[in-house]
Design an enzyme around this catalytic site. Structure first.
Site, short mmCIF file in Angstrom:
data_model
loop_
_atom_site.label_atom_id
_atom_site.label_comp_id
_atom_site.label_asym_id
_atom_site.label_seq_id
_atom_site.Cartn_x
_atom_site.Cartn_y
_atom_site.Cartn_z
N HIS A 111 0.91 -1.12 -0.01
CA HIS A 111 -0.07 0.04 -0.24
C HIS A 111 0.78 1.24 0.03
O HIS A 111 0.64 2.42 -0.79
CB HIS A 111 -0.93 -0.04 1.24
CG HIS A 111 -1.86 1.02 1.52
ND1 HIS A 111 -3.00 1.27 1.20
CD2 HIS A 111 -1.27 2.36 1.85
CE1 HIS A 111 -3.54 2.54 1.37
NE2 HIS A 111 -2.51 3.33 1.95
N GLU A 112 1.85 1.18 0.96
CA GLU A 112 2.74 2.50 1.00
C GLU A 112 3.35 2.50 -0.37
O GLU A 112 3.89 3.57 -0.85
CB GLU A 112 3.74 2.30 2.04
CG GLU A 112 3.01 2.22 3.54
CD GLU A 112 2.12 3.51 3.65
OE1 GLU A 112 2.61 4.71 3.28
OE2 GLU A 112 0.84 3.30 4.21
N HIS A 168 1.83 4.56 -2.99
CA HIS A 168 2.16 6.06 -3.22
C HIS A 168 3.20 6.33 -3.90
O HIS A 168 3.22 7.49 -4.50
CB HIS A 168 2.33 6.74 -1.57
CG HIS A 168 1.20 6.70 -0.83
ND1 HIS A 168 0.02 7.44 -1.18
CD2 HIS A 168 0.67 5.97 0.44
CE1 HIS A 168 -1.06 7.24 -0.26
NE2 HIS A 168 -0.56 6.43 0.68
N GLU A 192 -5.75 7.04 -1.42
CA GLU A 192 -5.48 5.69 -0.44
C GLU A 192 -6.06 4.56 -1.24
O GLU A 192 -5.78 3.46 -1.23
CB GLU A 192 -6.05 5.82 0.69
CG GLU A 192 -5.41 7.01 1.78
CD GLU A 192 -4.08 6.58 2.22
OE1 GLU A 192 -3.70 5.19 2.20
OE2 GLU A 192 -3.48 7.29 2.51
#
Length: 271
Positions: A129-130, A133, A178
């Protein structure tokens, strides 16, 4: 499940959520944003945050928690991207965040409480998930949003006034961004239940209860909320939040996992 497919040549636009795309375009039109970015995210600030994080966390690598570093390495290979720095920091609140100022020296931070709550596969989903970004180049806007939320931005009085005026727009963008990163988590996990489990545990889990929670029941809860909630009631509820509501995220990732776009990506037919 067999060996995970590496998505060679993966581009952010292949998994970016449409709300992320729209919110980014809207943010680019906000007056005064470029000036605030120059004010807060200069070279000195970049070096300060990099060194501050190095001084207060544990850097993960082949000689420090190698199993965790291996999860990072594999996730980067799947998403076809460079490996950022990874740090572990003592914090009782399960969380993770990314700082990347103008693409230089990006790093991911995991809180120690995540290690107690999640399985290795779920921890890798959080890392992915990070990484989302970074893959989506959220860096500058994300860093500014994180600084405002964390309350560590050293901004002159006029700059803080400007930042407060932009906070609503930044948080709206962050909530949309997100959703793209949840998709990155699914591309690495390649099993939607893993991502749903993460969202469920972050919403209402604890180390002693996590193994008793049921992801399918959480998805049923998400569908019930979607059927009974009115959008105009949800909007005020989400305005101060940095992330979409957990049930919304779970339902969004469940839907995308069943979409032709996702199926083509993991089958290697889109690269």
């Amino acid at each position: 499940m067999g060996e995970k497919r590496r998505l060679l040549g993966l581009r952010a636009e292949q998994f970016r959520h449409p709300w992320d795309r729209e919110a980014t375009q809207a943010l680019q039109q906000v007056p005064g944003l470029d000036g605030l970015l120059r004010l807060t995210l200069g070279t000195a600030a970049q070096e300060w945050f990099y060194l501050e994080n190095m001084a207060t966390g544990v850097q993960v690598g082949w000689n420090q928690l190698p199993w965790l570093y291996e999860l990072l390495q594999e996730a980067c290979q799947i998403l076809d991207m460079d490996v950022p720095y990874l740090y572990l920091r003592q914090n009782p609140q399960p969380n993770a965040y990314t700082l990347a100022i103008r693409g230089d020296k990006p790093f991911i931070v995991l809180h120690t409480s995540l290690m107690e709550l999640l399985t290795p596969a779920e921890i890798q989903a959080v890392i992915a998930h990070e990484l989302g970004h970074l893959k989506c180049e959220h860096g500058v806007y994300l860093t500014l949003a994180n600084l405002l939320v964390l309350g560590v931005a050293q901004i002159p009085t006029w700059g803080m006034w400007l930042a407060q005026g932009l906070q609503t727009s930044l948080l709206q963008w962050l909530r949309c961004a997100e959703l793209s990163c949840d998709r990155a988590a699914l591309l690495v996990a390649q099993e939607p239940q893993v991502v749903v489990q993460v969202l469920m545990k972050l919403a209402g889990g604890s180390p002693s209860l996590a193994h008793q929670l049921d992801g399918q029941a959480f998805l049923a809860q998400a569908r019930a909320y979607d059927q009974r909630g009115w959008s105009w009631l949800k909007t005020p509820r989400t305005l101060p939040l940095t992330h979409p509501l957990p049930v919304l995220r779970a339902q969004e990732i469940d839907r995308w996992s069943q979409s032709p776009a996702y199926q083509r990506l993991v089958a290697g037919k889109e690269n």
